[in-house]
Design a protein around this motif. Structure first.
Motif, mmCIF file in Angstrom:
data_model
loop_
_atom_site.group_PDB
_atom_site.id
_atom_site.type_symbol
_atom_site.label_atom_id
_atom_site.label_comp_id
_atom_site.label_asym_id
_atom_site.label_seq_id
_atom_site.Cartn_x
_atom_site.Cartn_y
_atom_site.Cartn_z
ATOM 1 N N VAL A 161 0.844 -1.198 0.000
ATOM 2 C CA VAL A 161 0.000 0.000 0.000
ATOM 3 C C VAL A 161 0.880 1.248 0.000
ATOM 4 N N GLU A 162 1.866 1.271 0.879
ATOM 5 C CA GLU A 162 2.770 2.420 0.958
ATOM 6 C C GLU A 162 3.494 2.665 -0.361
ATOM 7 N N GLY B 155 -10.664 -3.785 15.097
ATOM 8 C CA GLY B 155 -9.298 -4.008 14.647
ATOM 9 C C GLY B 155 -8.666 -2.754 14.082
ATOM 10 N N LEU B 156 -8.115 -2.853 12.861
ATOM 11 C CA LEU B 156 -7.445 -1.696 12.251
ATOM 12 C C LEU B 156 -8.432 -0.669 11.706
ATOM 13 N N LYS C 19 -0.774 8.261 5.535
ATOM 14 C CA LYS C 19 -0.070 9.177 4.645
ATOM 15 C C LYS C 19 -0.775 10.517 4.759
ATOM 16 N N ASP C 20 -0.072 11.533 5.226
ATOM 17 C CA ASP C 20 -0.655 12.873 5.274
ATOM 18 C C ASP C 20 0.235 13.817 4.489
ATOM 19 N N VAL D 90 -3.318 4.280 5.692
ATOM 20 C CA VAL D 90 -2.510 3.184 5.135
ATOM 21 C C VAL D 90 -2.856 1.856 5.801
ATOM 22 N N THR D 91 -2.995 1.843 7.122
ATOM 23 C CA THR D 91 -3.318 0.586 7.802
ATOM 24 C C THR D 91 -4.816 0.317 7.833
#
Length: 580
Positions: free
Chosen positions: A53-54, A148-149, A158-159, A456-457
Motif C-alpha cells: 500500500v505504501e 481491529g485496524l 499518509k498525510d 494506510v493501515t
C-alpha cells in the motif's frame, strides 16, 4: 520467498473481541496480533500488505510532485497551543510530559509541525507551490477502539500538506491531489467512490472522501447511477422540489390521537401516508458574553416531513443556527405549553423562529401536533392557518429514490468505509501560526493550504471487508501479501514434484512475480486452507499424479474450481491471469 523461511501463523477461530470480518480474518490469517486496546503488532504477513500500500501511495505522490519528509511522532505542545488545538481537541489528543515537565503530544496529524516548517523554510512566492508528505505512525486515543485496524488508536497514515500563494493556485494543487488519489485507488484494485464531503467550519466546496464500498461500512454514500454525482450523507442533496404549492382542500381540524406521539403512529391511526405528516424539532442557540455566560437564548422550530430525518450539518449552516443545541424540556414546555410528542407550529405560547424544510414549505393539507397531549391537527396550510416560515432551507438527509440534484436520475445509497480525504484548508493554520511568505508585490501573505490523508493501515481492513468469502480473504493482486503461491503436494516424497515446483518458483521470481513456495510439507487440506484464509489470489498446485499427465492445476482465489494447465504453459497462464 519460501514458506519454511517465512513466518506463517494461522488460527482456526477468531478472538472473542473481533466484531467485524476484517478484524476476524486479519487475526486468523496472522496479519496482526493485538498488543493492547486499539494497538496491534503488524505481523510479517500483514506488514507485506502495508508495504505494498505504501509503495503505491509513494509512487503516485512522487509522480504528482509531492516531496516526502518525516515529522516526529512526539511533538512539542507549543505548536499545538498556537492553533488552540492543544486545548480544543479533547481527550483523543494524547498529551504527555517529559522528565522536565514540558508538554508534548503524540501526533494524530501534523498541520502544526508542517506549518512551522513552511514558515521557516518557504520565504518567497518563488518557492511555491510546495507539497510535503509523510507516511508515518499516528495515535488517536479513541474512547472505544474497535473493529481491529478499522478504528484503532495507533495507525499509519499518509498525510500531505500543500502550500500556495493564492486561492487559485491552491485549488489547482487540490485538483492535482484529487487526481493522484484516483490513480492511487485505481491501482489498489478496489471498488471505491470519490464523494463530495462537508468542509466543516472552514467552509468551501473543496473536500472529497474516498470511500471503499462495503456492506459493513459505517458511512452512507449517496450517488446517481446515471451520472457522476456522489456525496456523503452529510453533504448530499436532492433536486429542489418544484412549485407551486398545492391549494388547500381540507378544513383545519383538531383530531384526537390518543397515545400516538410519533408521525408514523399518527399516519397509521389516521390511515394516511407518512409523507403527509410534519415533525417538529425544537433547537436553541445561545449568545454568550466574554466570560462564557449565556446572556440570550433563541428557540427555533424546525419542520420536516414525517418520513425524513434531520441533517445536522445542513441545519448548522442555516443562518443563525451555527452551534445549535437541542432545546431542553423546560424550554419546550415554556414555548409550546406541551411536552414533546405533540408539538406543532400553531397555538404557540411564546414566539420563536420557524424554519421549514423546502419540502414542507410546498406542502398543503398537512398534519402536525396540536400542542396538546393526545391531539394532532389535520388540514394545515401555509398562509391560511399560520404565517409563512421565517426561513426555508434544505434540512434533511436524502433518501433512495430522490431525484439527483443534477436532474439526471434517481439517487441510490450504499455503504462505504472512508480511507482517504482531500481537503482545502485555506489560511486557517497559516493565520493561527503567522506563517507568511513574501508575495510578488513585496508584501507578506499567508499561505493557502490543503491537506490530504490516506489511512494506510485502515485500507487493508477496508479491502477485506469488500473482498472475502466463507474461506477467508480475497486480496486484489496489487496489495496481496504474495501474488502467487506454489503448492507442491508431497514435495518431500517426489523428486518430480520438487523439481517442477522449484523451477516454476524460479521462473516466477525471474519474471518479477511476488511468489511464495510452500515447502513446509503440510497436508494438502491444511496447506490449501492456510492460503485461502490468507487470501493469496493465484495458486498453482503441483502433484505427482497430475505431473504424469504433464499438467499442474491453477486456481484463482475467486475461481470455483481449479484448471489443468500444461507444465510448459503455466508461467504464461499465471501471468495472463494476473493481467486480468
Amino acid at each position: 520467498m519460501k514458506a519454511s523461511q517465512f513466518f506463517i501463523s494461522t488460527l482456526k477461530e477468531a478472538p472473542a473481541d473481533a466484531e467485524v470480518v476484517s478484524h476476524k480474518l486479519m487475526t486468523r490469517a496472522g496479519l496482526i496480533k493485538k498488543l493492547g486496546a486499539g494497538i496491534y503488532n503488524y505481523m510479517p504477513m500483514g506488514l507485506r500488505v502495508i508495504r505494498k500500500v505504501e509503495a503505491i501511495v509513494r509512487e503516485e505522490m512522487n509522480r504528482a510532485g509531492a516531496v516526502e519528509l518525516t515529522m516526529p511522532v512526539v511533538q512539542p505542545a507549543e505548536l499545538w497551543q498556537e492553533t488552540g488545538r492543544f486545548e480544543k481537541m479533547g481527550p483523543e489528543l494524547l498529551r504527555i510530559q517529559d522528565r522536565h515537565g514540558r508538554d508534548f503530544v503524540v501526533q494524530p496529524t501534523s498541520e502544526e509541525v508542517i506549518t512551522d516548517i513552511a514558515r521557516q523554510e518557504l520565504k518567497s512566492y518563488k518557492q511555491l507551490p510546495k507539497n510535503f508528505y509523510q507516511i508515518q505512525t499516528k495515535f488517536r486515543d479513541e474512547r472505544r477502539p474497535r473493529f481491529g485496524l478499522m478504528r484503532g488508536r495507533e495507525f499509519i497514515m499518509k498525510d500531505a500538506y500543500s502550500f500556495d500563494r493564492d486561492q487559485a493556485s491552491a485549488k489547482a494543487s487540490y485538483q492535482v491531489m484529487a487526481q493522484a488519489y484516483r490513480r492511487i485507488f485505481d491501482r489498489f484494485g478496489l471498488t471505491y467512490r470519490a464523494v463530495a464531503a462537508d468542509s466543516g467550519a472552514i467552509g468551501g466546496d473543496l473536500s472529497e472522501e474516498f470511500q471503499v464500498i462495503a456492506a459493513t461500512g459505517e458511512d452512507a454514500i449517496v450517488y446517481c447511477p446515471q451520472s457522476d454525482y456522489a456525496a456523503n450523507m452529510e453533504k448530499a442533496e436532492a433536486l429542489a422540489p418544484a412549485g407551486p404549492r398545492g391549494a388547500a382542500t381540507q378544513e383545519l381540524t383538531k383530531t384526537a390521537t390518543p397515545g400516538k406521539s410519533t408521525c408514523a403512529d399518527v399516519a397509521e391511526l389516521l390511515g394516511v401516508p407518512l409523507n403527509t405528516t410534519v415533525k417538529s424539532l425544537v433547537l436553541a442557540t445561545d449568545e454568550t458574553n466574554e466570560a462564557g455566560e449565556i446572556v440570550k437564548t433563541q428557540v427555533w422550530l424546525l419542520l420536516l416531513r414525517g418520513d425524513h430525518d434531520m441533517n445536522e450539518i445542513k441545519v448548522g449552516k442555516v443562518p443563525g443556527l451555527a452551534g445549535f443545541r437541542f432545546a431542553t424540556v423546560g424550554e419546550i414546555e415554556d414555548h409550546f405549553g406541551c411536552k414533546p410528542g405533540y408539538l406543532g407550529p400553531i397555538g404557540l405560547k411564546k414566539p420563536l423562529k420557524i424554519v421549514a424544510d423546502r419540502e414542507v414549505a410546498l406542502m398543503a393539507d398537512w398534519i402536525c401536533g396540536a400542542n396538546e397531549v393526545d391531539f394532532h391537527i389535520t388540514g394545515v396550510n401555509w398562509g391560511r392557518d399560520l404565517p409563512e416560515p421565517d426561513a426555508v432551507a434544505d434540512l434533511r438527509n436524502v433518501v433512495a429514490g430522490d431525484r439527483s440534484p443534477d436532474g439526471k436520475g434517481e439517487l441510490a445509497i450504499e455503504r462505504g468505509i472512508e480511507v482517504g480525504h482531500v481537503f482545502y484548508l485555506g489560511t486557517k493554520y497559516s493565520k493561527d501560526m503567522n506563517a507568511t511568505f513574501l508575495g510578488d508585490d513585496g508584501r507578506p501573505a499567508f499561505f493557502e493550504m490543503g491537506c490530504y490523508g490516506i489511512g494506510v493501515t485502515r485500507l487493508p481492513a477496508a479491502a477485506i471487508e469488500q473482498n472475502h468469502d466463507e474461506r477467508g480473504i480475497i486480496w486484489p493482486d496489487a496489495i496481496a501479501p504474495f501474488t502467487v503461491v506454489v503448492c507442491p503436494v508431497g514435495m518431500d516424497r517426489s523428486e518430480g514434484v520438487k523439481a517442477t515446483a522449484e523451477q516454476l518458483y524460479a521462473d516466477l521470481l525471474a519474471a518479477g512475480v511476488d511468489v511464495i513456495l510452500d515447502d513446509r510439507g503440510e497436508r494438502p487440506g491444511a496447506m490449501f486452507a492456510d492460503w485461502e484464509l490468507i487470501g493469496v489470489p493465484h495458486r498453482v498446485t503441483i502433484g505427482d499424479k497430475s505431473l504424469k499427465d504433464g499438467v499442474v492445476e491453477y486456481q484463482h482465489r475467486r475461481d470455483p474450481a481449479a484448471t489443468k494447465v500444461a507444465v510448459a504453459d503455466i508461467l504464461a497462464h499465471v501471468k495472463g491471469r494476473m493481467a486480468v
